[in-house]
Structure formats: structure tokens, C-alpha cells
Design a protein around this motif. Structure first.
Motif, PDB file in Angstrom:
ATOM      1  N   MET A   1       0.830  -1.213   0.000  1.00  0.00           N
ATOM      2  CA  MET A   1       0.000   0.000   0.000  1.00  0.00           C
ATOM      3  C   MET A   1       0.864   1.264   0.000  1.00  0.00           C
ATOM      4  N   LEU A   2       1.925   1.204   0.823  1.00  0.00           N
ATOM      5  CA  LEU A   2       2.863   2.333   0.869  1.00  0.00           C
ATOM      6  C   LEU A   2       3.570   2.474  -0.489  1.00  0.00           C
ATOM      7  N   GLU A   3       3.842   1.307  -1.089  1.00  0.00           N
ATOM      8  CA  GLU A   3       4.501   1.316  -2.399  1.00  0.00           C
ATOM      9  C   GLU A   3       3.580   1.908  -3.459  1.00  0.00           C
ATOM     10  N   ARG A   4       2.278   1.579  -3.358  1.00  0.00           N
ATOM     11  CA  ARG A   4       1.311   2.129  -4.319  1.00  0.00           C
ATOM     12  C   ARG A   4       1.182   3.642  -4.135  1.00  0.00           C
ATOM     13  N   LEU A   5       1.242   4.070  -2.877  1.00  0.00           N
ATOM     14  CA  LEU A   5       1.178   5.514  -2.599  1.00  0.00           C
ATOM     15  C   LEU A   5       2.382   6.222  -3.224  1.00  0.00           C
ATOM     16  N   LEU A   6       3.557   5.630  -3.038  1.00  0.00           N
ATOM     17  CA  LEU A   6       4.770   6.231  -3.622  1.00  0.00           C
ATOM     18  C   LEU A   6       4.696   6.254  -5.150  1.00  0.00           C
ATOM     19  N   ALA A   7       4.111   5.182  -5.719  1.00  0.00           N
ATOM     20  CA  ALA A   7       3.979   5.135  -7.185  1.00  0.00           C
ATOM     21  C   ALA A   7       3.071   6.263  -7.665  1.00  0.00           C
ATOM     22  N   GLU A   8       1.997   6.531  -6.906  1.00  0.00           N
ATOM     23  CA  GLU A   8       1.092   7.643  -7.265  1.00  0.00           C
ATOM     24  C   GLU A   8       1.844   8.970  -7.185  1.00  0.00           C
ATOM     25  N   LEU A   9       2.642   9.121  -6.131  1.00  0.00           N
ATOM     26  CA  LEU A   9       3.368  10.379  -5.934  1.00  0.00           C
ATOM     27  C   LEU A   9       4.442  10.572  -7.002  1.00  0.00           C
ATOM     28  N   ASP A  10       5.008   9.457  -7.456  1.00  0.00           N
ATOM     29  CA  ASP A  10       6.076   9.538  -8.457  1.00  0.00           C
ATOM     30  C   ASP A  10       5.590  10.118  -9.781  1.00  0.00           C
ATOM     31  N   ARG A  11       4.268  10.122  -9.978  1.00  0.00           N
ATOM     32  CA  ARG A  11       3.764  10.695 -11.234  1.00  0.00           C
ATOM     33  C   ARG A  11       3.928  12.216 -11.271  1.00  0.00           C
ATOM     34  N   GLY A  12       4.215  12.807 -10.098  1.00  0.00           N
ATOM     35  CA  GLY A  12       4.500  14.236 -10.069  1.00  0.00           C
ATOM     36  C   GLY A  12       3.286  15.132 -10.146  1.00  0.00           C
ATOM     37  N   GLN A  13       2.119  14.565  -9.856  1.00  0.00           N
ATOM     38  CA  GLN A  13       0.906  15.383  -9.925  1.00  0.00           C
ATOM     39  C   GLN A  13       0.609  16.051  -8.582  1.00  0.00           C
ATOM     40  N   THR A  14      -0.342  16.952  -8.636  1.00  0.00           N
ATOM     41  CA  THR A  14      -0.852  17.515  -7.394  1.00  0.00           C
ATOM     42  C   THR A  14      -2.105  16.749  -7.012  1.00  0.00           C
ATOM     43  N   LEU A  15      -2.145  16.282  -5.794  1.00  0.00           N
ATOM     44  CA  LEU A  15      -3.243  15.402  -5.374  1.00  0.00           C
ATOM     45  C   LEU A  15      -3.792  15.868  -4.047  1.00  0.00           C
ATOM     46  N   SER A  16      -5.047  15.573  -3.840  1.00  0.00           N
ATOM     47  CA  SER A  16      -5.599  15.808  -2.506  1.00  0.00           C
ATOM     48  C   SER A  16      -5.533  14.488  -1.755  1.00  0.00           C
ATOM     49  N   VAL A  17      -5.541  14.587  -0.444  1.00  0.00           N
ATOM     50  CA  VAL A  17      -5.492  13.384   0.385  1.00  0.00           C
ATOM     51  C   VAL A  17      -6.688  12.490   0.043  1.00  0.00           C
ATOM     52  N   LYS A  18      -7.837  13.130  -0.198  1.00  0.00           N
ATOM     53  CA  LYS A  18      -9.060  12.382  -0.484  1.00  0.00           C
ATOM     54  C   LYS A  18      -8.937  11.622  -1.815  1.00  0.00           C
ATOM     55  N   LYS A  19      -8.375  12.310  -2.805  1.00  0.00           N
ATOM     56  CA  LYS A  19      -8.227  11.670  -4.112  1.00  0.00           C
ATOM     57  C   LYS A  19      -7.280  10.467  -4.003  1.00  0.00           C
ATOM     58  N   LEU A  20      -6.203  10.655  -3.256  1.00  0.00           N
ATOM     59  CA  LEU A  20      -5.262   9.550  -3.051  1.00  0.00           C
ATOM     60  C   LEU A  20      -5.950   8.387  -2.349  1.00  0.00           C
ATOM     61  N   ALA A  21      -6.784   8.725  -1.359  1.00  0.00           N
ATOM     62  CA  ALA A  21      -7.493   7.679  -0.612  1.00  0.00           C
ATOM     63  C   ALA A  21      -8.396   6.887  -1.549  1.00  0.00           C
ATOM     64  N   MET A  22      -9.068   7.590  -2.478  1.00  0.00           N
ATOM     65  CA  MET A  22      -9.948   6.911  -3.422  1.00  0.00           C
ATOM     66  C   MET A  22      -9.128   6.002  -4.348  1.00  0.00           C
ATOM     67  N   GLN A  23      -7.990   6.513  -4.809  1.00  0.00           N
ATOM     68  CA  GLN A  23      -7.162   5.717  -5.717  1.00  0.00           C
ATOM     69  C   GLN A  23      -6.604   4.463  -5.028  1.00  0.00           C
ATOM     70  N   LEU A  24      -6.320   4.600  -3.735  1.00  0.00           N
ATOM     71  CA  LEU A  24      -5.730   3.466  -3.007  1.00  0.00           C
ATOM     72  C   LEU A  24      -6.800   2.627  -2.300  1.00  0.00           C
ATOM     73  N   GLU A  25      -8.062   3.001  -2.501  1.00  0.00           N
ATOM     74  CA  GLU A  25      -9.201   2.312  -1.879  1.00  0.00           C
ATOM     75  C   GLU A  25      -9.037   2.225  -0.371  1.00  0.00           C
ATOM     76  N   THR A  26      -8.740   3.361   0.212  1.00  0.00           N
ATOM     77  CA  THR A  26      -8.626   3.411   1.668  1.00  0.00           C
ATOM     78  C   THR A  26      -9.202   4.734   2.170  1.00  0.00           C
ATOM     79  N   THR A  27      -8.905   5.087   3.416  1.00  0.00           N
ATOM     80  CA  THR A  27      -9.480   6.304   3.993  1.00  0.00           C
ATOM     81  C   THR A  27      -8.459   7.448   3.957  1.00  0.00           C
ATOM     82  N   PRO A  28      -8.939   8.696   3.988  1.00  0.00           N
ATOM     83  CA  PRO A  28      -7.990   9.813   4.053  1.00  0.00           C
ATOM     84  C   PRO A  28      -7.086   9.731   5.284  1.00  0.00           C
TER      85      PRO A  28
END
Lengths: 78, 680
Positions: A1-28
Motif C-alpha cells: 500500500m505504501l509502495e502504491r502511494l509512492l507510485a502515485e506520488l512519483d507521477r509528479g501530480q498535485t493530489l488531494s489526500v481524499k483523491k489519493l485515498a480513493m485511488q488506493l481504496e482506503t481512507t484519508p
């Protein structure tokens, strides 16, 4: 899960915590916990907005960023 | 006396021996989970505070006594994990592994389980029996979380006791469970986090290699896992204890699995996520879901931008609906009447004094003071948007939009401040690490329409365009933001070629605005504006007046007119006469000076006020061009000084001036000729 989070961050986008939570199917709260974990590992850093800048700023007392939300940034040289 | 002393020492030693024989319980937990509250509750005054050996970290130890039943308690330092990242984490894990307490109580927050369970994921992997004290149940209930304790217990495989330590609720049950575990009346079946399959093989290989070499009292499996996680302390210990060739083999495996640090932690978070899904129900309705529902639109990459544009339009609409009538009233009923009154009062005074007061001071400062309702509405509108939590969304969608255009993620923060004033916007670029990205942001920050610029626009748009004033102001604000993006893209292409870094924002919940907070903000900012009007604008109005009357012989032959006529040829491209050209140039000192200058030149005592005089003098095409020029004109002197300070040289300040001047002149010329083409 932490690895998936890092992979999302590596894309270099601006993200909200909520959007990240939705992408990782977890909670903010879970995303925040992981971001704090990554911060302790030195992978991301908290963005400090107002420090000496605000002390010098004439509008510092009623600044829009006074009630700022937390912000993190991926370290480029990690 | 000496006999008594000896007896006391003997009793003390006996007491210490009895205490040492008591069951030892360690309280572990992350900071701020209520661990110390529980410790104080259980030990009361029977506690001793000292330091951990060789450290300055506080060590608290105490005795719990109740009906002949006693326990020895240690309050471990607050830690996030058991990796030796900090002295606190090292102390906590060394204590658990070396002192081998009979039981560890992990104090976790029910309102913050995601964070709390990481430490539990580490504690549960140790051989020491574990009981989870689920503290702050009251806070969790208030926040609408429903935690199924039975399910949580089954998912963890260790006892879980709900608790409100601040009210001593659940403490009896906790002690009962602790006693059961100590008496082996409860069998614990901990369910451990797993790691990725490819690392599991490596873990087994490491276990085989270090078997028989792990220093006491570290468990073999735990030591192998910590090696895989890159734990510095365990790495050092095993490097010392393993034969060199065996260490080399271990080291090779570790190098081949250098991503294991993340994989092990990731496995723990997967474990937490599964437990959370099974045991915790979140509030289905209410504030959180309302925020989520609104954010589906407000934080959407495209819809969010449309909503932002509409919100900006609504702010202008409110400004013109409420502010313009008040501004007109102030202009006609206060400033104009005051000018007439002053002229009458100074009828016998020297003509220059009358002109100074009526044309210079009242004409200049008076015209600017009529902005007050417009500015107050702007301040209130932006204060309201900030207070309800919308501004974070506005910044978020703008930032996404800017990323599409190749701008840096952090740039939105200072730009966001620019709506208030460009000075803190430029200063705020210090938050950006990359020099080139910071420079780009410094150079584009003055494109953000500040309140002073918008007030000038609101004043003139209201006078010239009546019911279309909202549309005109809105279009001008969007034009400025478009120019910001275009300039950013161009400057980026030239200056900033670095890698973009991800940027994560925490969105606050929407909430009902606090009237007092907004009122205070409006008051402080309005007061700052009035002070500015009474100092900078007053001084400048007097200077403009002096230039407009000297060397004598009327306005058309004044120094001001001579200077205006010198630069008028450039102004003509935009449809300006010398008066508008001078008004635009004087806005360099402070944006409001454009109106102050027009007030001095045209006089505010004229019938109908300054706005009516301007409408009678200029065509809508000229007005629109002037508004465009004002919106895109070079930054004020204060902003320029800060650009020089932050960019480190006048070179970049001049680049900014050149860029904005070129866009301002070309943009307003284009607007003027297009508007004329439409017959305006």
C-alpha cells in the motif's frame, strides 16, 4: 500500500489526500498516516509555508494561509 | 536511631524485592494516545520518575495496587514504530526485548486507529503477550465512528478493551483481561502482517544465515525482518557477530532487496487497512459526506475550474449589486458635498489653498475613499470563501490546471496570496525550493489581480458599463489569470526544466462560517486601506496636484500635462489622452492612485461626481482599454521592490516590468481597436 502511494506520488501530480485515498481504496486518515510515515523515512516533506516570510509580511496578522491545511511534497533527492 | 535506620533500609530492600517480583507491564503507544493518562490513573502517587540510563528521556515507573493485587508498570516513551529511528523507539524496543515484561499494553486511539495500529503491527510480532487498550472511545463516537470491538479483536488475535482513560471508563475490564492473560486463562492467537512473496523467500534465507548468531535476547525472525527493513542497530550488531563471509552473503541478499524497507512497511499498512475495513464503520451521512458530495464538483479538474470562474463572477456580482450603489452614494452625498462645503468654507482663503483642499486632497483621497464599500465587500467575500473552506479547493483546481500548463506544484501557494496583495505573494515564493521555479512564480505573481487593482476596475466598470459591469470585471479577472498561465508556460519553457514533484494537500471540511472571524478580517484590512489612503495616497495626491498647478497658467500647460503629453503617443495606441496615460503611470506607486490622479485632474466637486465626469469624457472603448491596461499594468512600487529583493537583482524586476508593460500595452491596444471595431 505504501509502495502504491509512492507510485502515485512519483507521477509528479498535485493530489488531494481524499483523491489519493480513493485511488488506493482506503481512507484519508490512512493516507495521512502513510504520508507521516514517509515523512519520518525522509521520503516526503511537510511544506512549511509561513515562517520568517510571514514575520516580515505586512498582512501576516490576517493572512489567508493562517488557517492553512497541511501540505506534503515528495522529496526529489530521496 | 541507627537500629531504626537499619530496619528502614531492610524494609526498603524487602519492598524493592517484592516490587521486582510483581508482574511487569509495559505501556506502549504513539504520542498523544492517552498512554500517560492511563499510567497516572493506574499508579496514582505510587510512581517514580527518572531518566532512562544514559538518556535524557523521562522514565516513569509505578505500582498499581488494588485489593491485594499488584502490578509493576512502566510507561514507555511514545513511539511510532519499533525501528531504531529515534532514541525513544530504541528505548521502547530494547526494554520490551531485554527486560521481557510479562505483558505489553498497547494504548491506541479509537479516533485515530489508522495511525495507532502501525505500532501494534510491530508489537504483535514480538513474543511478549499483547493487550490493546482502545482509548478515546468517546471521541470516536463523537466523530461518528462505530468500532466493532469483537471484530477488531478477532482480526488482531489479541484482546481489545474499549476505554475512556480520562473518565476511568473500561479500566476495570482492562485489568481483568490483563489478569486473565497473565494467568494464561486467555490464549492469544496474534494475526501478523505479511510481506510480499518475493521478500518472504529472502527473509527465510536471511533467517537461515543468521541462525545461531543473533545476539541475545533478539528473536531470530524479528532480527531477520529488521535486517530486511534496514534497521541500523540490528545491521551493526549482526555485522559484528556474523563471520565475514556469511555477512557478505547476507549483505548481497539485502542489496538485492533494497526495496524491502517499503515492502515491509507496506505489508503492515495493508494489514491495517484490512482490519479497518472489517472493524470500523464510518459515518454514512453528515458533514463528511456533505464535504465529499460538494467536492465531487468543487475539486473536479474541469467542473472545479468552471465553479471557480462562477464564484469569481458571483463575487463581482455581489460587489456591483451592493457595493456600487454605496460607492455612488459616498461619491455624491459625501465626497461631492464635502468638496462643495470645503470650497464654500475656503471661499475667502487663497485660491491655491482652496484648490489644494478641493482638487488635490478631496479630489484625490476622496475618490479613493469611495472604494471603501467595494473593498469591504471583496474582503468579506474572500474571507467568507476562506472560512467555509472553499479557497483550498480553488487553490487545488488552479494548481491542477497549472500543472497541465507545466507550472510547478508549489507555485499556487504564493499566487493564492496575491488576491489580497502581490507583496506577500512574491515573498511567499520562498516556499519553493527550486530556484528556477521560484523565479517563474515571482515573475508571474503580479498578474494575480490584487484587491487594489480590482477596486479600481470595480469603480470604473460600474460607472461605464452599468448592468454589464459584473461581466466586464469578471472577464478582466479571467484575462489576467489567463495571462498569468500563458506567461508561466513561456517562462517555464525558458527557465524551468526541472522534474516536477508531487504535491499532496489536505482538504479541510466545509463548515459554517464564523461571522466574527470574517468581520475581524474585514475590519483589519479596511483599516489598513484607510491608513494607506491617509498616508501614501494623500501624499501622492498632493504631489499630483502640485504638478497639475505649476508653473501656473492652467492644467493644460502644467508640468503634469507636459509630462503626460510626452508619453501620450504611447497612450494613443490604447486610445488614451495624456490624462489617462498619466493616471495609468501614477498607479505604479499604488494602484488606487489611478483614480486619485483622475480625481485631482478632473476634480471631485464636479456635478455627478468623478465617475459621471469620466463617462461624459471617454467612450466605452477607451474605458475598456484603460481597464485592461490597469489589470495587466506593471506591479506597484512595493511589489517591484520585493521582486528585486527576492529575485536578488534588478535584472529580474526589470524583466517583470518589461513583460507586464508589453502585455499591458499590446493587450489594451488590441482591446481598444476591437471595441472601436464594434462601434463602442
Amino acid at each position: 500500500m505504501l509502495e502504491r502511494l509512492l507510485a502515485e506520488l512519483d507521477r509528479g501530480q498535485t493530489l488531494s489526500v481524499k483523491k489519493l485515498a480513493m485511488q488506493l481504496e482506503t481512507t484519508p486518515a490512512m493516507v495521512e498516516a502513510m504520508l507521516e510515515h514517509l515523512e519520518r523515512l525522509g521520503q516526503v516533506e511537510t511544506v512549511e509555508f509561513c515562517q520568517e516570510t510571514c514575520a516580515e509580511c505586512p498582512l501576516g496578522s490576517n493572512c489567508a494561509m493562517e488557517k492553512r491545511q497541511r501540505l506534503w511534497q515528495l522529496r526529489l533527492n530521496r | 536511631m541507627s537500629d531504626g535506620h537499619a530496619v528502614n533500609v531492610a524494609l526498603l530492600k524487602e519492598e524493592q524485592k517484592i516490587q521486582r517480583d510483581l508482574p511487569l507491564i509495559a505501556l506502549a503507544g504513539q504520542p498523544n494516545m492517552g498512554k500517560s493518562t492511563l499510567f497516572n490513573l493506574l499508579t496514582g502517587l505510587n510512581q517514580h520518575v527518572g531518566n532512562w540510563p544514559g538518556k535524557t528521556i523521562e522514565r516513569r515507573e509505578g505500582i498499581f495496587r488494588d485489593n491485594g493485587y499488584s502490578l509493576r508498570l512502566i510507561d514507555l516513551p511514545g513511539t511510532y514504530s519499533l525501528t531504531a529511528n529515534s532514541p525513544e523507539e530504541l528505548i521502547a524496543r530494547e526494554f520490551i526485548l531485554r527486560e521481557q515484561p510479562d505483558l505489553v499494553i498497547a494504548v491506541v486511539s479509537a479516533a485515530n486507529l489508522e495511525r495507532s495500529l502501525y505500532l501494534v503491527a510491530e508489537l504483535i510480532s514480538l513474543p511478549t503477550p499483547l493487550v490493546v487498550a482502545l482509548n478515546m472511545m468517546d471521541v470516536a463516537e463523537l466523530e461518528g465512528y462505530r468500532i466493532d470491538v469483537e471484530v477488531l479483536q478477532a482480526a488482531l488475535g489479541v484482546p481489545v478493551v474499549p476505554l475512556v482513560a480520562t473518565r476511568a471508563q473500561g479500566v476495570r475490564e482492562l485489568l481483568r483481561i490483563v489478569e486473565q492473560v497473565l494467568n494464561k486463562e486467555r490464549v492469544l492467537m496474534p494475526r501478523l502482517p505479511e510481506i510480499r512473496a518475493d521478500h518472504q523467500q529472502a527473509l527465510r534465507e536471511i533467517q537461515n544465515l543468521i541462525h545461531g548468531y543473533v545476539p541475545s535476547p533478539y528473536p531470530l525472525e524479528w532480527a531477520a525482518l529488521k535486517l530486511l527493513e534496514g534497521d541500523a542497530e540490528l545491521t551493526r550488531l549482526l555485522q559484528e557477530s556474523l563471520p565475514p563471509e556469511r555477512w557478505e552473503t547476507v549483505h548481497k541478499i539485502l542489496r538485492a532487496h533494497d526495496d524491502a524497507l517499503m515492502a515491509v512497511a507496506s505489508g503492515r499498512y495493508e494489514w491495517i487497512n484490512r482490519i479497518m475495513r472489517a472493524a470500523v464503520a464510518r459515518p454514512p451521512m453528515g458533514q463528511i459526506s456533505l464535504t465529499e458530495r460538494i467536492d465531487r464538483f468543487a475539486a473536479h479538474p474541469i467542473l472545479g475550474l468552471i465553479i471557480l470562474a462562477l464564484v469569481l463572477g458571483a463575487v463581482f456580482w455581489v460587489t456591483f449589486t451592493l457595493g456600487s450603489p454605496l460607492q455612488e452614494w459616498l461619491e455624491l452625498q459625501v465626497v461631492e458635498r464635502f468638496a462643495v462645503f470645503a470650497a464654500a468654507s475656503l471661499a475667502n482663503a487663497p485660491a491655491w489653498l482652496q484648490s489644494l483642499v478641493v482638487d488635490g486632497i478631496i479630489g484625490g483621497v476622496g475618490s479613493v475613499i469611495t472604494f471603501l464599500p467595494i473593498l469591504a465587500i471583496f474582503f468579506a467575500a474572500f474571507g467568507l470563501l476562506e472560512d467555509i473552506g472553499y479557497m483550498a479547493r480553488a487553490a487545488y483546481v488552479m494548481d491542477n490546471f497549472m500543472h497541465l500548463m507545466g507550472l510547478h506544484g508549489k507555485s499556487f501557494l504564493p499566487l493564492f496570496l496575491g488576491f489580497g496583495c502581490n507583496v506577500p505573494a512574491v515573498m511567499g515564493t520562498r516556499v519553493i525550493d527550486s530556484w528556477s521555479a521560484r523565479l517563474v512564480t515571482i515573475l508571474i505573481a503580479p498578474f494575480v489581480p490584487c484587491t487594489a487593482r480590482m477596486a479600481v476596475v470595480a469603480f470604473l466598470a460600474g460607472a461605464f458599463f452599468g448592468k454589464y459591469a459584473t461581466l466586464v470585471s469578471w472577464g478582466l479577472a479571467l484575462l489576467a489569470l489567463t495571462m498569468l498561465v500563458v506567461s508561466g508556460v513561456l517562462l517555464n519553457a525558458l527557465l524551468f526544466r526541472g522534474k516536477r514533484s508531487a504535491f499532496i494537500m489536505e482538504m479541510p471540511l466545509y463548515h459554517i462560517p464564523n461571522g466574527r472571524t470574517i468581520a475581524l478580517l474585514v475590519w483589519q484590512r479596511t483599516l489598513a486601506f484607510v491608513k494607506k489612503a491617509g498616508t501614501v495616497i494623500l501624499g501622492f495626491s498632493v504631489l499630483v496636484w502640485i504638478l497639475s498647478v505649476l508653473p501656473g497658467g492652467g492644467l493644460e500647460s502644467s508640468f503634469l500635462a507636459r509630462f503626460g503629453k510626452l508619453v501620450e503617443p504611447v497612450g494613443r495606441w490604447m486610445g488614451f489622452d495624456w490624462r489617462l496615460t498619466v493616471a495609468l503611470l501614477t498607479s505604479f506607486l499604488a494602484k488606487e492612485n489611478a483614480i486619485a490622479t483622475l480625481g485631482v485632474v478632473f476634480g471631485s466637486g464636479e456635478e455627478g461626481g468623478l465617475s459621471q465626469v469620466l463617462v461624459a469624457t471617454y467612450s466605452p472603448a477607451v474605458a475598456l482599454a484603460f481597464l485592461t491596461a490597469t489589470m495587466l499594468f506593471i506591479p506597484c512600487a512595493a511589489t517591484l521592490a520585493v521582486i528585486k529583493q527576492e529575485a536578488g537583482s534588478w535584472r529580474w524586476a526589470l524583466v517583470n516590468v518589461a513583460l507586464m508593460l508589453a502585455l499591458s500595452v499590446s493587450g489594451s491596444s488590441l482591446v481598444y481597436w476591437l471595441a472601436r471595431g464594434f462601434g463602442w
